[in-house]
Design a protein around this motif. Structure first.
Motif, short mmCIF file in Angstrom:
data_model
loop_
_atom_site.label_atom_id
_atom_site.label_comp_id
_atom_site.label_asym_id
_atom_site.label_seq_id
_atom_site.Cartn_x
_atom_site.Cartn_y
_atom_site.Cartn_z
N ASN A 1 26.33 3.29 -20.23
CA ASN A 1 26.13 4.71 -20.51
C ASN A 1 24.66 5.04 -20.30
O ASN A 1 23.77 4.32 -20.77
CB ASN A 1 26.56 5.02 -21.95
N LYS A 2 24.39 6.14 -19.60
CA LYS A 2 23.01 6.53 -19.29
C LYS A 2 22.13 6.60 -20.53
O LYS A 2 21.03 6.05 -20.56
CB LYS A 2 23.04 7.88 -18.57
N TRP A 3 22.61 7.29 -21.57
CA TRP A 3 21.77 7.50 -22.75
C TRP A 3 21.56 6.20 -23.51
O TRP A 3 20.50 5.96 -24.08
CB TRP A 3 22.35 8.59 -23.66
N SER A 4 22.56 5.32 -23.51
CA SER A 4 22.38 4.01 -24.16
C SER A 4 21.31 3.20 -23.44
O SER A 4 20.42 2.63 -24.09
CB SER A 4 23.70 3.23 -24.15
N ALA A 5 21.41 3.14 -22.12
CA ALA A 5 20.44 2.37 -21.34
C ALA A 5 19.03 2.91 -21.53
O ALA A 5 18.07 2.14 -21.64
CB ALA A 5 20.83 2.38 -19.86
N LEU A 6 18.89 4.23 -21.60
CA LEU A 6 17.57 4.83 -21.78
C LEU A 6 17.05 4.63 -23.21
O LEU A 6 15.86 4.37 -23.41
CB LEU A 6 17.60 6.31 -21.41
N ALA A 7 17.93 4.73 -24.20
CA ALA A 7 17.51 4.53 -25.60
C ALA A 7 17.05 3.09 -25.81
O ALA A 7 16.03 2.85 -26.46
CB ALA A 7 18.65 4.88 -26.55
N ILE A 8 17.79 2.14 -25.25
CA ILE A 8 17.39 0.73 -25.38
C ILE A 8 16.03 0.53 -24.72
O ILE A 8 15.15 -0.13 -25.28
CB ILE A 8 18.47 -0.19 -24.77
N GLY A 9 15.82 1.13 -23.57
CA GLY A 9 14.53 1.02 -22.90
C GLY A 9 13.41 1.62 -23.71
O GLY A 9 12.31 1.06 -23.79
N ALA A 10 13.66 2.77 -24.32
CA ALA A 10 12.63 3.43 -25.12
C ALA A 10 12.27 2.60 -26.35
O ALA A 10 11.13 2.64 -26.81
CB ALA A 10 13.11 4.82 -25.55
N LEU A 11 13.22 1.84 -26.86
CA LEU A 11 12.97 1.03 -28.06
C LEU A 11 12.36 -0.34 -27.75
O LEU A 11 12.01 -1.07 -28.67
CB LEU A 11 14.27 0.86 -28.85
N GLU A 12 12.20 -0.66 -26.48
CA GLU A 12 11.57 -1.94 -26.12
C GLU A 12 10.13 -2.02 -26.61
O GLU A 12 9.63 -3.10 -26.88
CB GLU A 12 11.58 -2.13 -24.60
N ASP A 13 9.47 -0.87 -26.74
CA ASP A 13 8.07 -0.84 -27.17
C ASP A 13 7.93 -0.94 -28.69
O ASP A 13 6.81 -0.98 -29.19
CB ASP A 13 7.39 0.44 -26.69
N GLY A 14 9.04 -0.97 -29.41
CA GLY A 14 8.99 -1.08 -30.86
C GLY A 14 9.76 0.02 -31.54
O GLY A 14 10.30 0.92 -30.89
N PRO A 15 9.82 -0.03 -32.88
CA PRO A 15 10.60 0.95 -33.65
C PRO A 15 10.12 2.38 -33.39
O PRO A 15 8.93 2.62 -33.18
CB PRO A 15 10.33 0.56 -35.11
#
Length: 125
Positions: free
Chosen positions: A31-45
């Motif tokens: 899912n587009k939003w899941s993939a983007l949210a996971i990416g955004a959270l790679e930098d931390g909480p």
């Protein structure tokens, strides 16, 4: 490609099999939003508002649904800090961090190849 089910609930997992429970995880991660949210959270909480600003174009409702699904699958943790107003942060679990690796590669590939994927539009006269 099949893998032995570590929980012992199934003899193996096969994403090509119609009834395989792993399809729900595949659906979530693609899912587009899941993939983007996971990416955004790679930098931390991050807090909800920061995630919404980073994921330009996502509605609050869709972001909430996406974060809940990711939490339900064990991809991210939701931590509530008792304060006024309430302070909630989202962070990747170890499972989420492992999912971030191939998703990062996919996002990079998309950015590098987007110009080649869409044929040029003919000029209008």
């Amino acid at each position: 490609m099949t893998a032995t089910c570590p929980s012992g609930q199934h003899s193996h997992h096969d994403v090509y099999a119609a009834q395989c429970p792993c399809r729900a995880l595949l659906d979530l991660l693609t899912n587009k939003w899941s993939a983007l949210a996971i990416g955004a959270l790679e930098d931390g909480p991050q807090r909800f508002g920061a995630l919404q600003r980073r994921l330009q174009g996502v509605s609050p409702k869709v972001l909430t649904q996406t974060l809940r699904r990711l939490e339900n699958f064990g991809i991210l943790d939701r931590t509530v800090y008792p304060a006024v107003p309430l302070h909630v942060e989202y962070s990747l679990t170890p499972l989420g961090q492992s999912a971030a690796v191939p998703l990062n590669a996919l996002r990079s590939w998309v950015e590098e190849n987007a110009d080649h994927a869409f044929p040029p539009q003919p000029a209008t006269q």
